[in-house]
Design a protein around this motif. Structure first.
Motif, PDB file in Angstrom:
ATOM      1  N   LEU A  24       0.815  -1.216   0.000  1.00  0.00           N
ATOM      2  CA  LEU A  24       0.000   0.000   0.000  1.00  0.00           C
ATOM      3  C   LEU A  24       0.849   1.267   0.000  1.00  0.00           C
ATOM      4  O   LEU A  24       0.477   2.240  -0.641  1.00  0.00           O
ATOM      5  CB  LEU A  24      -0.953   0.012   1.188  1.00  0.00           C
ATOM      6  CG  LEU A  24      -2.084  -1.000   1.120  1.00  0.00           C
ATOM      7  CD1 LEU A  24      -2.993  -0.843   2.313  1.00  0.00           C
ATOM      8  CD2 LEU A  24      -2.885  -0.822  -0.157  1.00  0.00           C
ATOM      9  N   SER A  97       0.444   5.388 -14.504  1.00  0.00           N
ATOM     10  CA  SER A  97      -1.003   5.412 -14.268  1.00  0.00           C
ATOM     11  C   SER A  97      -1.760   5.885 -15.488  1.00  0.00           C
ATOM     12  O   SER A  97      -2.926   6.233 -15.404  1.00  0.00           O
ATOM     13  CB  SER A  97      -1.316   6.328 -13.087  1.00  0.00           C
ATOM     14  OG  SER A  97      -0.942   7.637 -13.406  1.00  0.00           O
ATOM     15  N   ARG A 100      -5.106   4.422 -16.341  1.00  0.00           N
ATOM     16  CA  ARG A 100      -6.205   4.700 -15.409  1.00  0.00           C
ATOM     17  C   ARG A 100      -6.855   3.420 -14.908  1.00  0.00           C
ATOM     18  O   ARG A 100      -8.060   3.378 -14.673  1.00  0.00           O
ATOM     19  CB  ARG A 100      -7.269   5.570 -16.056  1.00  0.00           C
ATOM     20  CG  ARG A 100      -6.770   6.897 -16.526  1.00  0.00           C
ATOM     21  CD  ARG A 100      -6.843   7.916 -15.433  1.00  0.00           C
ATOM     22  NE  ARG A 100      -5.899   8.996 -15.675  1.00  0.00           N
ATOM     23  CZ  ARG A 100      -5.717  10.016 -14.865  1.00  0.00           C
ATOM     24  NH1 ARG A 100      -6.387  10.091 -13.753  1.00  0.00           N
ATOM     25  NH2 ARG A 100      -4.858  10.927 -15.118  1.00  0.00           N
ATOM     26  N   GLY A 101      -6.060   2.359 -14.851  1.00  0.00           N
ATOM     27  CA  GLY A 101      -6.634   1.070 -14.403  1.00  0.00           C
ATOM     28  C   GLY A 101      -7.014   1.196 -12.980  1.00  0.00           C
ATOM     29  O   GLY A 101      -6.923   0.336 -12.183  1.00  0.00           O
TER      30      GLY A 101
ATOM     31  N   TRP B 631     -12.517   4.939 -17.373  1.00  0.00           N
ATOM     32  CA  TRP B 631     -12.352   5.954 -16.325  1.00  0.00           C
ATOM     33  C   TRP B 631     -13.164   7.200 -16.562  1.00  0.00           C
ATOM     34  O   TRP B 631     -13.206   8.088 -15.740  1.00  0.00           O
ATOM     35  CB  TRP B 631     -10.879   6.298 -16.124  1.00  0.00           C
ATOM     36  CG  TRP B 631     -10.190   6.910 -17.297  1.00  0.00           C
ATOM     37  CD1 TRP B 631      -9.682   6.256 -18.371  1.00  0.00           C
ATOM     38  CD2 TRP B 631      -9.922   8.288 -17.507  1.00  0.00           C
ATOM     39  NE1 TRP B 631      -9.114   7.128 -19.236  1.00  0.00           N
ATOM     40  CE2 TRP B 631      -9.237   8.384 -18.728  1.00  0.00           C
ATOM     41  CE3 TRP B 631     -10.175   9.454 -16.787  1.00  0.00           C
ATOM     42  CZ2 TRP B 631      -8.813   9.580 -19.252  1.00  0.00           C
ATOM     43  CZ3 TRP B 631      -9.753  10.651 -17.305  1.00  0.00           C
ATOM     44  CH2 TRP B 631      -9.082  10.709 -18.534  1.00  0.00           C
ATOM     45  N   THR B 687      -8.160   7.664  -9.984  1.00  0.00           N
ATOM     46  CA  THR B 687      -6.842   8.274 -10.072  1.00  0.00           C
ATOM     47  C   THR B 687      -5.918   7.501 -10.983  1.00  0.00           C
ATOM     48  O   THR B 687      -4.946   8.035 -11.464  1.00  0.00           O
ATOM     49  CB  THR B 687      -6.202   8.310  -8.686  1.00  0.00           C
ATOM     50  OG1 THR B 687      -6.177   6.971  -8.188  1.00  0.00           O
ATOM     51  CG2 THR B 687      -6.990   9.169  -7.748  1.00  0.00           C
ATOM     52  N   GLY B 688      -6.172   6.213 -11.182  1.00  0.00           N
ATOM     53  CA  GLY B 688      -5.257   5.400 -11.949  1.00  0.00           C
ATOM     54  C   GLY B 688      -4.151   4.816 -11.095  1.00  0.00           C
ATOM     55  O   GLY B 688      -3.305   4.093 -11.594  1.00  0.00           O
ATOM     56  N   GLN B 689      -4.105   5.172  -9.800  1.00  0.00           N
ATOM     57  CA  GLN B 689      -3.096   4.588  -8.917  1.00  0.00           C
ATOM     58  C   GLN B 689      -3.627   3.284  -8.337  1.00  0.00           C
ATOM     59  O   GLN B 689      -4.571   3.281  -7.564  1.00  0.00           O
ATOM     60  CB  GLN B 689      -2.793   5.549  -7.766  1.00  0.00           C
ATOM     61  CG  GLN B 689      -2.363   6.918  -8.197  1.00  0.00           C
ATOM     62  CD  GLN B 689      -0.955   6.916  -8.746  1.00  0.00           C
ATOM     63  OE1 GLN B 689      -0.202   5.965  -8.530  1.00  0.00           O
ATOM     64  NE2 GLN B 689      -0.605   7.958  -9.476  1.00  0.00           N
ATOM     65  N   VAL B 690      -2.980   2.193  -8.696  1.00  0.00           N
ATOM     66  CA  VAL B 690      -3.463   0.886  -8.244  1.00  0.00           C
ATOM     67  C   VAL B 690      -3.451   0.824  -6.715  1.00  0.00           C
ATOM     68  O   VAL B 690      -4.309   0.213  -6.090  1.00  0.00           O
ATOM     69  CB  VAL B 690      -2.596  -0.229  -8.841  1.00  0.00           C
ATOM     70  CG1 VAL B 690      -3.072  -1.578  -8.369  1.00  0.00           C
ATOM     71  CG2 VAL B 690      -2.629  -0.161 -10.343  1.00  0.00           C
ATOM     72  N   GLN B 691      -2.478   1.499  -6.133  1.00  0.00           N
ATOM     73  CA  GLN B 691      -2.375   1.431  -4.671  1.00  0.00           C
ATOM     74  C   GLN B 691      -3.568   2.089  -3.991  1.00  0.00           C
ATOM     75  O   GLN B 691      -4.036   1.613  -2.963  1.00  0.00           O
ATOM     76  CB  GLN B 691      -1.082   2.087  -4.223  1.00  0.00           C
ATOM     77  CG  GLN B 691       0.107   1.216  -4.595  1.00  0.00           C
ATOM     78  CD  GLN B 691       1.411   1.862  -4.298  1.00  0.00           C
ATOM     79  OE1 GLN B 691       1.528   3.072  -4.379  1.00  0.00           O
ATOM     80  NE2 GLN B 691       2.403   1.065  -3.955  1.00  0.00           N
ATOM     81  N   TYR B 693      -6.533   2.126  -5.212  1.00  0.00           N
ATOM     82  CA  TYR B 693      -7.626   1.176  -5.323  1.00  0.00           C
ATOM     83  C   TYR B 693      -7.472   0.072  -4.291  1.00  0.00           C
ATOM     84  O   TYR B 693      -8.434  -0.343  -3.634  1.00  0.00           O
ATOM     85  CB  TYR B 693      -7.655   0.556  -6.737  1.00  0.00           C
ATOM     86  CG  TYR B 693      -7.863   1.552  -7.849  1.00  0.00           C
ATOM     87  CD1 TYR B 693      -8.459   2.782  -7.611  1.00  0.00           C
ATOM     88  CD2 TYR B 693      -7.469   1.263  -9.150  1.00  0.00           C
ATOM     89  CE1 TYR B 693      -8.638   3.685  -8.629  1.00  0.00           C
ATOM     90  CE2 TYR B 693      -7.647   2.157 -10.170  1.00  0.00           C
ATOM     91  CZ  TYR B 693      -8.231   3.383  -9.910  1.00  0.00           C
ATOM     92  OH  TYR B 693      -8.418   4.261 -10.917  1.00  0.00           O
ATOM     93  N   ALA B 694      -6.213  -0.404  -4.133  1.00  0.00           N
ATOM     94  CA  ALA B 694      -5.963  -1.472  -3.167  1.00  0.00           C
ATOM     95  C   ALA B 694      -6.307  -1.006  -1.762  1.00  0.00           C
ATOM     96  O   ALA B 694      -6.879  -1.750  -0.963  1.00  0.00           O
ATOM     97  CB  ALA B 694      -4.506  -1.911  -3.243  1.00  0.00           C
ATOM     98  N   LEU B 695      -5.961   0.251  -1.466  1.00  0.00           N
ATOM     99  CA  LEU B 695      -6.261   0.791  -0.134  1.00  0.00           C
ATOM    100  C   LEU B 695      -7.760   0.812   0.099  1.00  0.00           C
ATOM    101  O   LEU B 695      -8.245   0.406   1.166  1.00  0.00           O
ATOM    102  CB  LEU B 695      -5.685   2.206  -0.027  1.00  0.00           C
ATOM    103  CG  LEU B 695      -5.743   2.834   1.359  1.00  0.00           C
ATOM    104  CD1 LEU B 695      -4.900   2.009   2.325  1.00  0.00           C
ATOM    105  CD2 LEU B 695      -5.273   4.261   1.327  1.00  0.00           C
TER     106      LEU B 695
END
Lengths: 101, 712
Positions: A24, A97, A100-101, B631, B687-691, B693-695
């Protein structure tokens, strides 16, 4: 002191939490991958502990599967890392990014 | 020999592997050597000629030649006569998907047996017909490509794709069940995409490839739904079993067949470029010309007709589905022919002509004349492949010029191309005794004599449309000939100096195909006793339905002659008008007509604005591609409404000024801006930040577990 299943579970929980935290908060993709490995191994530990406790070999077999898949995951992940680095000259996951996945 | 049937698709597959691997290897070494020489930017596009050219030529054409030989060997091993008496050969290669025993008891009596799908090939008269002309025309076009693509640096890649296409197409044709057919179906779609976008560094080619792929997906979705329906009803996907069961018990299956057949037909509409999914085919002309001839005229696009003819038992159980097939086919034939009247790109004219002729084939299938449809598939493969290859020869001679307005007077300079092109033009126009005449006539006669219980007036309407289309076909084809080959040359002097006849490898296929365009129709001569060979040959794949009375009413000879006379008259009028207006009158009359009816001309020249409407509603509206769709789904849903409405309004108002576009635009833009403000907040979350999403995922999981622990 005998080592009971609780001890295994606590270690496994700690390992998993460290891994999750790493996934994270870290921005370096290599660290993230290592953290994922940590989480997977925490799961393995859990599986084996219960397998021993319940005298059921399924858990151990399953952990072998997890190790195999983890090897594949590491290979693909590192390959992606290399090609990301070639394209962008960076290992920072925040830079990747644009999909935008 | 018939047990060697598996070699037929295998040879092109081996050709694909050899060509592809050698090409990859040679490209890699080329890139490395150029890297070593200090050109790090070399991106695989080396300017030297094709490497390993001889190997690619031999493997590429040789593999198709071998599979053609084996195919004919297998056909003659069974024997043409016994094929027409119903003999067929099913070669099961291996068990593909074993699903165990069928334990459900469906509502309809299906064969309660083992649920399996095999990889099996089926050679009966229908697949033999397809096999014969696909391998033969495919071989000719491979030979042609040797000359046409000879100077291209992607020579190996081209042949690898072309061989892969042949493999997929032969799998499609030979498949003994729906699922294997679907594999081939998807394979030809993939190769179509790869070959349309062959010049992937040109944006329009890459875009055209994507368009073809996406539009085909819509059809394939319908096809696979249809396959699911067949499996649910019959418990098997094997052609022989499904059709035997359906034909033996029509009453039980008829109620379900409309839905299943419409789903299957949607697949055919996508693959065979019928309205409303025809839009990809004209754009597919971005691919190399031999590809247009092979994939987008002769073979792949007829796969839809083949599939419908293959499933004729199912379609005949549902008069409603047949009605839809006939109407879509008839409408597409007329619709595409009118667009073809005013196109100025030589390949675009031929593309719309293909769409129109495919409409004819579906019209035939829709009125139950599956034999006539397949007949037209075969003759069309000959003359349309000849036309496309001829246009390729013209383009080759002019150094890449495709605009008819900059051609002219080529008849003396490239005589072989001219003569073969002229023969094929006469064949497609329906000049008596040439191939197109017999097949088109068979369709027209079948349409005239058909009857629809739900719409008794429909056959005459469809017949009129088809007859009119025949006239239009003759007109636009002869317009093409007049503009390209007659009159004075209208290009640059530099182009004129370089005009020369194409090499032997290109003219030879042209001559063979022109010959076939002449004699190809003689397998289905009407009226004469024993003349309708193709009808007898295909008879076993169109079995009688149990309980249905075979309608043995041969049309009176006089009626048939009258119908022939009508179609010949229309074709002659079309030919003469085109010759007078474009070759003699140098386009003055059409220009006056365009001036007189500006709205009509603009609608035709812009293809009735269908592309624009799709673009506005689907492309602009749903986001310019899947990535953005994910998105920005909020913003696009908003865009969809005003863009769709605005485009529809623009099209309508520019034609007839009936709608006041400013009022409508103003209203919808107001709606749009107000909604856009609201959705701007939602967009923040992506946002496109996978982290991130993970959070959120982890947090959500934590909350769920916490709630569970507290309230359990």
């Amino acid at each position: 002191m005998t080592i009971t299943i609780n001890h295994y579970l606590v270690v496994s929980f700690l390992l998993f939490s460290i891994g999750l935290l790493g996934v994270l908060v870290r921005r370096n993709i290599l660290t993230v991958l290592m953290s994922v490995e940590l989480m997977l191994n925490a799961v393995n530990l859990n599986l084996i502990a219960f397998s021993r406790r319940l005298s059921d070999l399924t858990g151990q077999v399953f952990s072998i599967f997890v190790i195999t898949i983890a090897a594949g995951e590491a290979a693909v992940g590192l390959a992606l890392t290399i090609s990301l680095f070639r394209q962008r000259r960076t290992l920072n996951v925040e830079e990747a990014s644009s999909m935008r996945g | 020999m018939k047990d060697l049937l598996w070699l037929v698709p295998l040879f092109p597959l081996a050709g694909f592997l050899v060509n592809g691997l050698v090409y990859l290897f040679s490209r890699r070494t080329a890139a490395e050597s150029s890297l070593a020489a200090g050109h790090p930017q070399a991106h695989g596009h080396t300017e030297t000629g094709p490497k390993w050219k001889t190997l690619h030529t031999v493997v590429g054409t040789g593999s198709v030649a071998l599979s053609c030989l084996v195919a004919f060997g297998a056909i003659f091993d069974i024997g043409v006569r016994s094929l027409s008496e119903g003999a067929h050969h099913v070669l099961t290669l291996w068990r593909w998907i074993p699903l165990g025993l069928n334990q459900s008891t469906g509502q309809v009596p299906g064969p309660l047996a083992e649920w399996v799908v095999d990889v099996a090939l089926r050679l009966d008269s229908l697949s033999a017909l397809m096999l014969a002309f696909v391998t033969f025309v495919g071989f000719l076009i491979h030979v042609y490509s040797v000359g046409y693509m000879g100077h291209d640096s992607g020579y190996g890649r081209y042949f690898a794709y072309l061989n892969l296409f042949m493999f997929s197409m032969l799998t499609l044709v030979l498949a003994a069940n729906f699922l294997l057919m679907f594999v081939g179906w998807e394979g030809v779609g993939l190769c179509s995409y790869l070959l349309i976008g062959y010049d992937y560094h040109k944006k329009f080619a890459a875009d055209a490839g994507k368009k073809a792929f996406v539009v085909n997906r819509i059809g394939d979705f319908g096809f696979i739904l249809g396959i699911f329906g067949v499996f649910a009803l019959f418990g098997t996907l094997d052609f022989g079993k499904v059709f035997a069961v359906a034909a033996s018990n029509p009453a039980a299956y008829a109620p379900y067949m409309t839905l299943v057949c419409l789903c299957l037909f949607l697949g055919a509409v996508g693959k065979s470029a019928q309205f409303p999914l025809y839009v990809w085919l004209p754009d597919a002309m971005a691919g190399p010309t031999p590809v247009s001839a092979l994939i987008h005229a002769a073979t792949m696009v007829t796969a839809g007709v083949y599939m419908v003819a293959r499933c004729n038992v199912l379609f005949r159980l549902s008069p409603d589905a047949l009605l839809v097939v006939a109407v879509v086919g008839g409408f597409t034939a007329l619709f595409a022919a009118t667009i073809g009247l005013v196109q100025n790109d030589i390949k675009k004219v031929l593309a719309y002509s293909t769409v129109s002729q495919l409409g004819y084939m579906f019209l035939a299938c829709g009125v139950g004349a599956f034999v006539a449809g397949m007949f037209h598939v075969v003759t069309h493969a000959f003359f349309k492949a000849c036309l496309f290859l001829g246009s390729g020869s013209v383009i080759h001679a002019l150094g890449g010029e495709q605009d008819l307005r900059r051609m002219g007077g080529l008849s003396r300079k490239i005589p072989i191309t001219y003569v073969t092109f002229l023969v094929a033009t006469f064949a497609i126009a329906g000049v008596p005794l040439l191939a197109g005449f017999f097949s088109k006539d068979a369709i027209l006669a079948a349409v005239f004599e058909s009857h629809f219980p739900r719409a008794p007036w429909l056959p005459k309407l469809l017949w009129t449309a088809a007859l009119f289309t025949a006239g239009l076909t003759a007109f636009y084809m002869f317009r093409l000939v007049s503009l390209a080959f007659y009159g004075k040359f209208r290009g640059t002097p530099e182009q004129e100096a370089h005009i020369q006849e194409s090499p032997r490898s290109m003219t030879l296929p042209l001559v063979v195909l022109a010959l076939l365009s002449v004699v190809g129709g003689w397998i289905g001569i009407p009226i004469l006793r024993g003349g309708d060979r193709i009808g007898e040959f295909l008879a076993p794949v169109i079995p009688a339905l149990a309980g249905a009375h075979p309608t043995e009413h041969a049309a009176p000879v006089t009626l048939e002659l009258a119908l022939m006379a009508a179609s010949v008259a229309f074709a002659t009028i079309g030919l003469l008008l085109a010759y007078l207006w474009y070759a003699k009158g140098e386009g003055r009359v059409p220009a006056r007509l365009a001036e007189r009816f500006p709205g009509l001309y603009r609608a035709l020249a812009n293809k009735y604005f269908v592309d624009e409407a799709y673009d506005a509603v689907l492309v602009e509206g749903l986001g310019k591609g899947g990535g953005r769709f994910l998105w920005e789904v909020d913003a696009t849903v908003v865009d969809l409404i005003p863009n769709g409405a605005a485009a529809a309004t623009r099209g309508a108002s520019s034609l007839s000024h009936l709608f006041d576009k400013y009022v409508v635009d103003g209203a919808v833009n107001g709606v749009a801006s107000s909604l856009q403000g609201g959705f701007r907040l939602l967009r923040r979350a992506q946002t496109g930040q996978v982290q991130n999403y993970a959070l959120v995922m982890g947090g959500g999981l934590f909350c769920i577990v916490a709630v569970y622990l507290i309230f359990r």
